[in-house]
Design an enzyme around this catalytic site. Structure first.
Site, PDB file in Angstrom:
ATOM      1  N   PRO A   4      -7.956 104.175 101.501  1.00 10.78           N
ATOM      2  CA  PRO A   4      -8.324 105.579 101.367  1.00 10.78           C
ATOM      3  C   PRO A   4      -7.470 106.378 100.393  1.00 10.78           C
ATOM      4  CG  PRO A   4      -7.352 105.140 103.519  1.00 10.78           C
ATOM      5  CD  PRO A   4      -7.617 103.810 102.882  1.00 10.78           C
ATOM      6  N   ASN A   5      -8.167 107.240  99.662  1.00  8.92           N
ATOM      7  CA  ASN A   5      -7.597 108.209  98.716  1.00  8.92           C
ATOM      8  C   ASN A   5      -7.098 107.600  97.412  1.00  8.92           C
ATOM      9  OD1 ASN A   5      -7.947 110.619 100.342  1.00  8.92           O
ATOM     10  ND2 ASN A   5      -6.384 109.735 101.693  1.00  8.92           N
ATOM     11  N   ARG A  12      -3.341 113.416  91.023  1.00 11.02           N
ATOM     12  CA  ARG A  12      -2.348 114.204  91.760  1.00 11.02           C
ATOM     13  C   ARG A  12      -1.142 113.329  92.096  1.00 11.02           C
ATOM     14  NH1 ARG A  12      -6.975 115.404  94.812  1.00 11.02           N
ATOM     15  NH2 ARG A  12      -7.969 117.265  94.006  1.00 11.02           N
ATOM     16  N   TYR A  17       2.911 108.343  92.775  1.00 12.04           N
ATOM     17  CA  TYR A  17       1.932 107.268  92.625  1.00 12.04           C
ATOM     18  C   TYR A  17       1.637 106.878  91.175  1.00 12.04           C
ATOM     19  CZ  TYR A  17       1.232 108.211  97.565  1.00 12.04           C
ATOM     20  OH  TYR A  17       1.428 108.381  98.919  1.00 12.04           O
ATOM     21  N   ASN A  68      -4.172  97.134  98.989  1.00 13.39           N
ATOM     22  CA  ASN A  68      -3.357  98.303  99.300  1.00 13.39           C
ATOM     23  C   ASN A  68      -4.127  99.057 100.388  1.00 13.39           C
ATOM     24  OD1 ASN A  68      -1.968 100.649  99.539  1.00 13.39           O
ATOM     25  ND2 ASN A  68      -1.780 101.045  97.347  1.00 13.39           N
ATOM     26  N   ALA A  71      -3.050 104.605 103.702  1.00  6.09           N
ATOM     27  CA  ALA A  71      -2.577 105.150 104.980  1.00  6.09           C
ATOM     28  C   ALA A  71      -2.953 104.274 106.176  1.00  6.09           C
ATOM     29  CB  ALA A  71      -3.125 106.568 105.169  1.00  6.09           C
ATOM     30  N   HIS A  74      -0.407 102.044 108.145  1.00  9.44           N
ATOM     31  CA  HIS A  74       0.471 102.525 109.221  1.00  9.44           C
ATOM     32  C   HIS A  74      -0.263 102.783 110.529  1.00  9.44           C
ATOM     33  CE1 HIS A  74       2.733 103.044 105.575  1.00  9.44           C
ATOM     34  NE2 HIS A  74       1.931 103.997 105.158  1.00  9.44           N
ATOM     35  N   GLU A  92      -0.055  92.230 100.660  1.00  9.65           N
ATOM     36  CA  GLU A  92      -0.107  93.685 100.823  1.00  9.65           C
ATOM     37  C   GLU A  92       0.721  94.340  99.729  1.00  9.65           C
ATOM     38  OE1 GLU A  92       0.385  95.291 104.790  1.00  9.65           O
ATOM     39  OE2 GLU A  92       1.702  96.846 103.984  1.00  9.65           O
ATOM     40  N   HIS A  94       1.901  98.115  97.694  1.00  7.99           N
ATOM     41  CA  HIS A  94       1.988  99.578  97.696  1.00  7.99           C
ATOM     42  C   HIS A  94       2.606 100.027  96.388  1.00  7.99           C
ATOM     43  CE1 HIS A  94       0.934  99.825 101.913  1.00  7.99           C
ATOM     44  NE2 HIS A  94       1.733  98.792 102.102  1.00  7.99           N
ATOM     45  N   LEU A  95       2.101 101.131  95.889  1.00  9.91           N
ATOM     46  CA  LEU A  95       2.663 101.707  94.672  1.00  9.91           C
ATOM     47  C   LEU A  95       4.085 102.191  94.922  1.00  9.91           C
ATOM     48  CD1 LEU A  95      -0.597 103.659  94.125  1.00  9.91           C
ATOM     49  CD2 LEU A  95       0.297 102.137  92.370  1.00  9.91           C
ATOM     50  N   ARG A 101      10.557 106.172 102.117  1.00 12.35           N
ATOM     51  CA  ARG A 101       9.849 107.434 102.307  1.00 12.35           C
ATOM     52  C   ARG A 101       9.933 107.881 103.779  1.00 12.35           C
ATOM     53  NH1 ARG A 101       4.171 107.267  99.585  1.00 12.35           N
ATOM     54  NH2 ARG A 101       4.434 109.525  99.903  1.00 12.35           N
ATOM     55  N   ARG A 105       5.992 105.945 107.428  1.00 12.31           N
ATOM     56  CA  ARG A 105       5.479 104.972 106.452  1.00 12.31           C
ATOM     57  C   ARG A 105       6.250 103.656 106.488  1.00 12.31           C
ATOM     58  NH1 ARG A 105       2.001 108.152 103.187  1.00 12.31           N
ATOM     59  NH2 ARG A 105       2.729 110.303 103.062  1.00 12.31           N
TER      60      ARG A 105
HETATM   61  O1  CA2 Z   1       2.414 103.676  98.059  1.00  8.89           O
HETATM   62  C1  CA2 Z   1       1.257 103.330  98.352  1.00  8.89           C
HETATM   63  O2  CA2 Z   1       0.585 102.588  97.643  1.00  8.89           O
HETATM   64  C2  CA2 Z   1       0.614 103.869  99.637  1.00  8.89           C
HETATM   65  O3  CA2 Z   1      -0.174 102.819 100.180  1.00  8.89           O
HETATM   66  C3  CA2 Z   1      -0.250 105.037  99.219  1.00  8.89           C
HETATM   67  C4  CA2 Z   1      -0.883 105.755 100.409  1.00  8.89           C
HETATM   68  C5  CA2 Z   1       0.173 106.107 101.459  1.00  8.89           C
HETATM   69  O4  CA2 Z   1      -0.462 106.659 102.606  1.00  8.89           O
HETATM   70  C6  CA2 Z   1       0.997 104.891 101.874  1.00  8.89           C
HETATM   71  O5  CA2 Z   1       1.969 105.301 102.806  1.00  8.89           O
HETATM   72  C7  CA2 Z   1       1.656 104.262 100.672  1.00  8.89           C
HETATM   73  C8  CA2 Z   1      -1.535 107.055  99.957  1.00  8.89           C
HETATM   74  C9  CA2 Z   1      -2.588 106.891  98.918  1.00  8.89           C
HETATM   75  C10 CA2 Z   1      -3.001 108.262  98.502  1.00  8.89           C
HETATM   76  O6  CA2 Z   1      -3.240 108.265  97.139  1.00  8.89           O
HETATM   77  C11 CA2 Z   1      -3.181 109.458  96.475  1.00  8.89           C
HETATM   78  C12 CA2 Z   1      -3.540 109.431  95.163  1.00  8.89           C
HETATM   79  C13 CA2 Z   1      -3.467 110.576  94.433  1.00  8.89           C
HETATM   80  C14 CA2 Z   1      -3.056 111.753  95.012  1.00  8.89           C
HETATM   81  C15 CA2 Z   1      -2.706 111.784  96.329  1.00  8.89           C
HETATM   82  C16 CA2 Z   1      -2.763 110.630  97.078  1.00  8.89           C
END
Ligand code: CA2
Length: 148
Positions: A4-5, A12, A17, A68, A71, A74, A92, A94-95, A101, A105
């Site tokens: 997601p996202n 953003r 990220y 990836n 969210a 977690h 797995e 993650h960026l 953090r 997380r």
């Molecule tokens: O660091 C990562 O790759 C995460 O999986 C990214 C997730 C976060 O919930 C994990 O804890 C770590 C969030 C992805 C949200 O992506 C966005 C992209 C642009 C702007 C805001 C959020």
């Protein structure tokens, strides 16, 4: 596989990220996979159920998954169960470095079932994950096996 996202990448929070879009990351992955002589397919969803359905349908179609879970990393017992039930090898990624953090997380429900977790290298985390999965499945180099 992107959770997601991640479709918002590049728009953003570039400080956390990075500046690459999800499509640009996929392009870099595709270039690497071609270089390695493999093939790849991409999937993104903001929905837990859709991700689970894709994990199920990947069995027999793919040697493994680089994911990836964003969210859901977690929170999702259901995604963890999908990996447990299918047994498909996955890496797995993650960026961001999730361990540096917020406390919430630090815990990944999925990582204990993964071959390994790579985090903190920005978009390179995906490329490192692809290389690791490729070595594992194509060269049969088990990273958990001692070298000597
Ligand atoms: O660091 C990562 O790759 C995460 O999986 C990214 C997730 C976060 O919930 C994990 O804890 C770590 C969030 C992805 C949200 O992506 C966005 C992209 C642009 C702007 C805001 C959020």
């Amino acid at each position: 596989m992107h959770g997601p996202n991640l479709n918002l990448l590049g728009t953003r929070e570039p400080g956390i990220y990075g500046t690459l879009t999800m499509e640009a990351i996929n392009g870099n992955i595709e270039a690497l996979v071609l270089e390695l002589g493999g093939s790849v397919s991409f999937f993104h969803s903001n929905s837990e159920g859709a991700l689970i359905d894709r994990i199920h349908s990947a069995v027999g179609e793919f040697d493994g998954i680089v994911i990836n879970p964003a969210a859901y990393t977690h929170t999702s017992v259901a995604i963890r169960d999908a990996f447990s039930a299918t047994g498909i090898p996955f890496v797995e990624v993650h960026l961001s470095n999730i361990h540096s953090r917020e406390e919430f997380r630090h815990k990944s429900l999925t990582a204990p079932l993964a071959v390994g977790q790579i985090c903190g290298f920005g978009a390179d985390s995906y490329l490192l994950g692809v290389r690791a999965l490729f070595n594992l499945t194509k060269n049969n180099t088990d990273p958990k096996k001692p070298l000597a």
